[in-house]
Design a protein around this motif. Sequence first.
Motif, PDB file in Angstrom:
ATOM      1  N   VAL A  54       0.836  -1.210   0.044  1.00 43.82           N
ATOM      2  CA  VAL A  54      -0.063  -0.101   0.244  1.00 43.82           C
ATOM      3  C   VAL A  54       0.917   1.270  -0.136  1.00 43.82           C
ATOM      4  O   VAL A  54       0.754   2.360  -0.812  1.00 43.82           O
ATOM      5  CB  VAL A  54      -1.058   0.095   1.271  1.00 43.82           C
ATOM      6  CG1 VAL A  54      -1.869   1.440   1.137  1.00 43.82           C
ATOM      7  CG2 VAL A  54      -1.899  -1.038   0.943  1.00 43.82           C
ATOM      8  N   ILE A  55       1.941   1.156   0.647  1.00 43.16           N
ATOM      9  CA  ILE A  55       2.961   2.521   0.785  1.00 43.16           C
ATOM     10  C   ILE A  55       3.506   2.451  -0.594  1.00 43.16           C
ATOM     11  O   ILE A  55       3.502   3.714  -0.978  1.00 43.16           O
ATOM     12  CB  ILE A  55       3.938   2.251   1.997  1.00 43.16           C
ATOM     13  CG1 ILE A  55       3.267   2.347   3.378  1.00 43.16           C
ATOM     14  CG2 ILE A  55       5.231   2.888   1.828  1.00 43.16           C
ATOM     15  CD1 ILE A  55       4.236   1.640   4.645  1.00 43.16           C
ATOM     16  N   ALA A  56       4.120   1.405  -1.145  1.00 35.02           N
ATOM     17  CA  ALA A  56       4.718   1.709  -2.435  1.00 35.02           C
ATOM     18  C   ALA A  56       3.766   2.344  -3.505  1.00 35.02           C
ATOM     19  O   ALA A  56       4.153   3.148  -4.225  1.00 35.02           O
ATOM     20  CB  ALA A  56       5.138   0.267  -2.822  1.00 35.02           C
ATOM     21  N   PHE A  57       2.381   1.826  -3.354  1.00 32.88           N
ATOM     22  CA  PHE A  57       1.575   2.418  -4.372  1.00 32.88           C
ATOM     23  C   PHE A  57       1.227   3.756  -4.253  1.00 32.88           C
ATOM     24  O   PHE A  57       1.182   4.408  -4.995  1.00 32.88           O
ATOM     25  CB  PHE A  57       0.121   1.282  -4.089  1.00 32.88           C
ATOM     26  CG  PHE A  57      -0.888   2.044  -5.298  1.00 32.88           C
ATOM     27  CD1 PHE A  57      -1.235   1.469  -6.357  1.00 32.88           C
ATOM     28  CD2 PHE A  57      -1.753   2.769  -4.616  1.00 32.88           C
ATOM     29  CE1 PHE A  57      -2.032   2.084  -7.204  1.00 32.88           C
ATOM     30  CE2 PHE A  57      -2.913   3.244  -5.296  1.00 32.88           C
ATOM     31  CZ  PHE A  57      -3.048   2.825  -6.665  1.00 32.88           C
ATOM     32  N   ALA A  58       0.985   4.086  -3.090  1.00 30.65           N
ATOM     33  CA  ALA A  58       0.698   5.585  -2.461  1.00 30.65           C
ATOM     34  C   ALA A  58       1.834   6.308  -2.966  1.00 30.65           C
ATOM     35  O   ALA A  58       1.599   7.654  -3.422  1.00 30.65           O
ATOM     36  CB  ALA A  58       0.526   5.507  -0.861  1.00 30.65           C
ATOM     37  N   LYS A  59       3.186   5.939  -2.754  1.00 33.54           N
ATOM     38  CA  LYS A  59       4.297   6.726  -3.086  1.00 33.54           C
ATOM     39  C   LYS A  59       4.320   6.949  -4.718  1.00 33.54           C
ATOM     40  O   LYS A  59       4.538   7.940  -5.426  1.00 33.54           O
ATOM     41  CB  LYS A  59       5.496   6.307  -2.657  1.00 33.54           C
ATOM     42  CG  LYS A  59       5.616   6.454  -1.265  1.00 33.54           C
ATOM     43  CD  LYS A  59       7.034   6.433  -0.829  1.00 33.54           C
ATOM     44  CE  LYS A  59       7.137   6.820   0.767  1.00 33.54           C
ATOM     45  NZ  LYS A  59       8.232   6.388   1.443  1.00 33.54           N
ATOM     46  N   ASP A  60       4.054   5.800  -5.160  1.00 32.95           N
ATOM     47  CA  ASP A  60       4.153   5.750  -6.897  1.00 32.95           C
ATOM     48  C   ASP A  60       2.999   6.721  -7.577  1.00 32.95           C
ATOM     49  O   ASP A  60       3.383   7.453  -8.581  1.00 32.95           O
ATOM     50  CB  ASP A  60       3.982   4.375  -7.332  1.00 32.95           C
ATOM     51  CG  ASP A  60       4.051   4.161  -8.861  1.00 32.95           C
ATOM     52  OD1 ASP A  60       4.786   4.811  -9.406  1.00 32.95           O
ATOM     53  OD2 ASP A  60       3.040   3.450  -9.379  1.00 32.95           O
ATOM     54  N   LYS A  61       1.860   6.712  -7.005  1.00 31.15           N
ATOM     55  CA  LYS A  61       0.687   7.420  -7.403  1.00 31.15           C
ATOM     56  C   LYS A  61       0.383   8.765  -6.829  1.00 31.15           C
ATOM     57  O   LYS A  61      -0.304   9.490  -7.029  1.00 31.15           O
ATOM     58  CB  LYS A  61      -0.651   6.663  -7.420  1.00 31.15           C
ATOM     59  CG  LYS A  61      -0.629   5.473  -7.832  1.00 31.15           C
ATOM     60  CD  LYS A  61      -0.542   5.609  -9.679  1.00 31.15           C
ATOM     61  CE  LYS A  61      -0.586   3.951 -10.108  1.00 31.15           C
ATOM     62  NZ  LYS A  61      -0.307   4.110 -11.681  1.00 31.15           N
ATOM     63  N   LYS A  62       1.290   9.190  -6.019  1.00 27.22           N
ATOM     64  CA  LYS A  62       1.450  10.487  -5.186  1.00 27.22           C
ATOM     65  C   LYS A  62       0.071  10.661  -4.394  1.00 27.22           C
ATOM     66  O   LYS A  62      -0.743  11.951  -4.687  1.00 27.22           O
ATOM     67  CB  LYS A  62       1.712  11.748  -6.362  1.00 27.22           C
ATOM     68  CG  LYS A  62       3.072  11.460  -7.027  1.00 27.22           C
ATOM     69  CD  LYS A  62       3.443  12.446  -7.758  1.00 27.22           C
ATOM     70  CE  LYS A  62       4.966  12.855  -7.990  1.00 27.22           C
ATOM     71  NZ  LYS A  62       5.475  11.630  -8.580  1.00 27.22           N
ATOM     72  N   ILE A  63      -0.224   9.577  -3.831  1.00 29.67           N
ATOM     73  CA  ILE A  63      -1.560   9.792  -3.080  1.00 29.67           C
ATOM     74  C   ILE A  63      -1.719  10.820  -1.973  1.00 29.67           C
ATOM     75  O   ILE A  63      -0.587  10.771  -1.067  1.00 29.67           O
ATOM     76  CB  ILE A  63      -1.869   8.331  -2.453  1.00 29.67           C
ATOM     77  CG1 ILE A  63      -2.153   7.538  -3.555  1.00 29.67           C
ATOM     78  CG2 ILE A  63      -3.146   8.323  -1.489  1.00 29.67           C
ATOM     79  CD1 ILE A  63      -3.072   7.426  -4.558  1.00 29.67           C
ATOM     80  N   ASP A  64      -2.305  11.728  -1.905  1.00 25.49           N
ATOM     81  CA  ASP A  64      -2.437  12.842  -0.868  1.00 25.49           C
ATOM     82  C   ASP A  64      -3.024  12.450   0.490  1.00 25.49           C
ATOM     83  O   ASP A  64      -2.988  13.045   1.402  1.00 25.49           O
ATOM     84  CB  ASP A  64      -2.990  14.121  -1.385  1.00 25.49           C
ATOM     85  CG  ASP A  64      -2.244  14.667  -2.809  1.00 25.49           C
ATOM     86  OD1 ASP A  64      -1.178  15.236  -2.211  1.00 25.49           O
ATOM     87  OD2 ASP A  64      -2.764  14.548  -3.859  1.00 25.49           O
ATOM     88  N   LEU A  65      -4.215  11.449   0.368  1.00 19.86           N
ATOM     89  CA  LEU A  65      -4.845  11.024   1.570  1.00 19.86           C
ATOM     90  C   LEU A  65      -5.403   9.527   1.453  1.00 19.86           C
ATOM     91  O   LEU A  65      -5.819   9.268   0.289  1.00 19.86           O
ATOM     92  CB  LEU A  65      -5.771  12.281   1.760  1.00 19.86           C
ATOM     93  CG  LEU A  65      -6.978  11.396   3.059  1.00 19.86           C
ATOM     94  CD1 LEU A  65      -6.216  11.846   4.484  1.00 19.86           C
ATOM     95  CD2 LEU A  65      -8.285  12.356   2.949  1.00 19.86           C
ATOM     96  N   ILE A  66      -5.130   8.717   2.163  1.00 17.75           N
ATOM     97  CA  ILE A  66      -5.886   7.490   2.096  1.00 17.75           C
ATOM     98  C   ILE A  66      -6.903   7.294   3.357  1.00 17.75           C
ATOM     99  O   ILE A  66      -6.888   7.710   4.557  1.00 17.75           O
ATOM    100  CB  ILE A  66      -4.644   6.247   2.510  1.00 17.75           C
ATOM    101  CG1 ILE A  66      -3.639   6.348   1.520  1.00 17.75           C
ATOM    102  CG2 ILE A  66      -5.157   4.800   2.648  1.00 17.75           C
ATOM    103  CD1 ILE A  66      -2.674   5.133   1.538  1.00 17.75           C
ATOM    104  N   VAL A  67      -8.089   6.897   2.883  1.00 16.75           N
ATOM    105  CA  VAL A  67      -8.982   6.762   3.880  1.00 16.75           C
ATOM    106  C   VAL A  67      -9.298   5.357   4.058  1.00 16.75           C
ATOM    107  O   VAL A  67      -9.753   4.314   3.034  1.00 16.75           O
ATOM    108  CB  VAL A  67     -10.436   7.359   3.285  1.00 16.75           C
ATOM    109  CG1 VAL A  67     -11.603   7.090   4.298  1.00 16.75           C
ATOM    110  CG2 VAL A  67     -10.214   8.617   2.833  1.00 16.75           C
TER     111      VAL A  67
END
Length: 424
Positions: A54-67
């Motif tokens: 999940v962390i790798a995906f969030a970094k790759d896609k430049k996620i600003d918030l995870i709910v």
Amino acid sequence: MNILIIGSGGREHALVWKIAASPLTDKLYCAPGNAGIAREAECVALDPADHKAVIAFAKDKKIDLIVVGPEVPLCAGIVDNLEAAGIKAFGPTKWAARLEGSKGFTKDLCKANNIPTAAYERFKGASAAKDYVRKKGAPIVVKTDGLAAGKGVVVAETIQEAEEAIDMMFGGGLGAPAWEIVIEERLVGEEASFFALCDGETAMQLASAQDHKRVGDGDKGPNTGGMGAYSPAPIITEDVNRRVMDEIIHPTVRALKRAGAPYKGVLFAGLMITKDGPKLIEYNVRFGDPECQVLMLRMMSDLLPALLAAHDGQLRNFDLRWHPDVALTVVMAAKGYPGNYNKGSVIEGLDMAAQIDGVEIFHAGTKADGNRILANGGRVLNVCACGKTVREARSRVYAAIDRIHWLDGFCRRDIGWRAIEREK
Ligand code: AMP
């Protein structure tokens, strides 16, 4: 903003629907999602238990918030791990999520802070637990300490039933043997669900709701994850509302802050409204399912700034607006649920059903097969509607359900009966 929502049920579909409507939302992902969610967000095959992925995906896609929707990843510490990796995540930390993850923790917190709840004792072994049951007599309630997907509570009518529940829980009847159980007084009254958004210090109430846990009409048969819900809950009068905030929610938020585990996220109090006032049955550390679906339909304001304010500790000066209308949802489930059921049957007529005024359909357990929608779980669809009264919302929902062709599905036909009796 780029947003990722974790989960795959009707609750997450409702969150996706609401967040997709925010002008702040740029790109919306859901992991793993379902066939309905896929119409409004990009579904990604991530396992919520795999925090590194999940962390790798969030970094790759430049996620600003995870709910984070469900309790299991919250209790496993996904928010702690995401925040440590520099990713904003909405929901409580592992320590704060003990409010749902450990009944013993919550009961002790209530006792220490005079929060009204059922009288109780904690037990690590069967023989002391049975002695206590014999001393107290029936009816009495037996609960396993950890997460049990709604199966960890037995409301025993007789001493024998309570003793069997104790043996079942310590004997591994719910998976791993219970390391501890809580035995408590049975509360009498009407149940309601109460939701507050918390930023570690401030709690802002959302709306109230009532759900139907039993599988059959007339609230009969085995317990389920919930077969329908409506909001607001008429039993939560202004006076009850004030007492819930003053006697239950605020003291809890203050106690967790003092304990060094400030609570951020949605605090969901399961209440019994007794003749002596509201008492806490249990806490959940996320939106209820299906209550979230009716809350999202009634929320007039943008949800996203509220989630960000909760995350950033800025709720003190925040406010949310709600539609005065009633919202009601009926769950369509696969035949056999909450026992064994089949997957893969075809569901038709959803587009026709959604055309009825005020109706919104959220998917709880579906998958796409080309243009076809297939059932893929126990609870499969949440057919929802708004209306001026519970009666109006309900008649819209059942009109929509009557347009859905699904041979392998069923639903209750009496959702909202208590509230409709009150309207009479
Ligand atoms: P829980 O998983 O703690 O929400 O419990 C599931 C259901 O069991 C609740 O929604 C209540 O209907 C019932 N229940 C739990 N605790 C009590 C109690 N102390 N008295 C009466 N009913 C209870």
